[in-house]
Design an enzyme around this catalytic site. Structure first.
Site, PDB file in Angstrom:
ATOM      1  N   GLU A 138       4.604  -6.264   0.178  1.00  0.00           N
ATOM      2  CA  GLU A 138       3.710  -6.314   1.328  1.00  0.00           C
ATOM      3  C   GLU A 138       2.431  -5.521   1.060  1.00  0.00           C
ATOM      4  O   GLU A 138       2.470  -4.443   0.462  1.00  0.00           O
ATOM      5  CB  GLU A 138       4.467  -5.723   2.522  1.00  0.00           C
ATOM      6  CG  GLU A 138       3.703  -5.596   3.800  1.00  0.00           C
ATOM      7  CD  GLU A 138       4.514  -4.856   4.847  1.00  0.00           C
ATOM      8  OE1 GLU A 138       4.086  -4.874   6.025  1.00  0.00           O
ATOM      9  OE2 GLU A 138       5.557  -4.257   4.506  1.00  0.00           O
ATOM     10  N   LEU A 153      -0.184  -3.156   2.493  1.00  0.00           N
ATOM     11  CA  LEU A 153      -0.218  -2.207   3.610  1.00  0.00           C
ATOM     12  C   LEU A 153      -1.618  -1.623   3.783  1.00  0.00           C
ATOM     13  O   LEU A 153      -2.376  -1.511   2.811  1.00  0.00           O
ATOM     14  CB  LEU A 153       0.778  -1.072   3.352  1.00  0.00           C
ATOM     15  CG  LEU A 153       2.253  -1.460   3.345  1.00  0.00           C
ATOM     16  CD1 LEU A 153       3.114  -0.276   2.926  1.00  0.00           C
ATOM     17  CD2 LEU A 153       2.689  -1.983   4.713  1.00  0.00           C
ATOM     18  N   ASP A 181       8.350  10.299  -7.966  1.00  0.00           N
ATOM     19  CA  ASP A 181       7.012  10.293  -8.585  1.00  0.00           C
ATOM     20  C   ASP A 181       5.978  10.495  -7.482  1.00  0.00           C
ATOM     21  O   ASP A 181       5.054   9.708  -7.307  1.00  0.00           O
ATOM     22  CB  ASP A 181       6.773   8.972  -9.325  1.00  0.00           C
ATOM     23  CG  ASP A 181       5.514   9.007 -10.192  1.00  0.00           C
ATOM     24  OD1 ASP A 181       5.027  10.111 -10.499  1.00  0.00           O
ATOM     25  OD2 ASP A 181       5.015   7.923 -10.561  1.00  0.00           O
TER      26      ASP A 181
END
Length: 266
Positions: free
Chosen positions: A80, A82, A176
């Site tokens: 997706e 965003l 991370d």
């Protein structure tokens, strides 16, 4: 051979109307695509798209903002798109990270190994946190660095049983966590991306977050207090990403690694 964008559109079973490269893909290809039905998405490759998709789904299942996985196969991940307009979201990030770290596993590690580019990430499960950090995050670099640095790693890891908690709660880690992997729009975090998840000590994510920047008081207030001894452990946890950067990007990171060893030795 299909391009990355074409592979992404094909996985979605849509026609590709437009594609453009996206900055930030140091270890993987990254493209933004527009589809013939008006939809948009991000397409990326990487060391293991199936593993990354699984991590994103675990994060979303915990109620944490992260992109929805739209399609995936062994070579390509479509996620997706965003909002990412920028802003200041330290307070919201603190709440997001507290919620992420509230998720608890049964042991340290993950169900499969992963990688940062050409650097493997060993995630075999363990009940021994200092042993996990020594073997999977520090000693693993010894065959790939020069002798003096390998000896510093070996010397430090021998002290970890007395310096790291033996059984901290195995919290869900992003793995991370730096600013480039946090999407922000206004005062809210819209998504955590590029995870390298496993279960471990919460301070690992906090150490990574403070390696290339310093979270401010709004983050700290929202996240909650740190554990006693955090300042002494921070450099030990920061050595993992610093050594990864050294191996991936070269000698420009050697001074960072040496400085963290000096800090850890104090």
């Amino acid at each position: 051979m299909k391009t990355l964008a074409e592979r992404g559109a094909a996985l979605l079973e849509r026609g590709l109307a437009l594609s453009e490269p996206v900055n930030g893909g140091n270890l993987s290809g990254l493209a933004r695509i527009a589809l013939d039905d008006g939809g948009e998405a991000i397409v990326k490759d990487g060391p293991d798209p199936l593993a990354e998709a699984g991590m994103l789904r675990v994060i979303r299942a915990a109620g944490i903002p992260a992109p929805d996985v739209l399609a995936v196969d062994t070579e390509t991940l479509v996620i997706e798109l965003l909002p990412n307009g920028g802003g200041t979201a330290e307070a919201h990030l603190g709440r997001v990270m507290a919620q992420l770290h509230a998720v608890t596993g049964e042991s340290y590690g993950w169900d499969r190994d992963y990688a940062f580019g050409a650097v493997p990430i060993g995630n075999r499960r363990s009940e021994d946190w200092p042993g996990f950090w020594a073997e999977r995050r520090l000693l693993c670099h010894c065959p790939h660095v020069d002798g003096p640095l390998a000896r510093r790693i070996e010397t430090l890891t021998a002290t970890l049983p007395s310096r790291l908690p033996e059984r901290p709660r195995p919290a869900l880690l992003h793995g991370d966590l730096w600013s480039g992997n946090i999407l922000i729009d206004g005062s809210r975090v819209t998504g955590l991306i590029d995870p390298a998840c496993y279960y471990g000590h919460v301070e690992v994510d906090l150490a990574m977050l403070s390696l290339f920047g310093r979270p401010g008081p709004a983050f700290r207030e929202a996240y909650g207090p740190t554990e006693t001894g955090w300042s002494e452990r921070r450099a030990i946890y920061q050595l993992w990403p610093a050594l990864v950067h050294l191996r991936l990007f070269g000698s420009g990171y050697r001074s960072m690694v040496d400085g963290l060893f000096d800090a850890a030795d104090r």
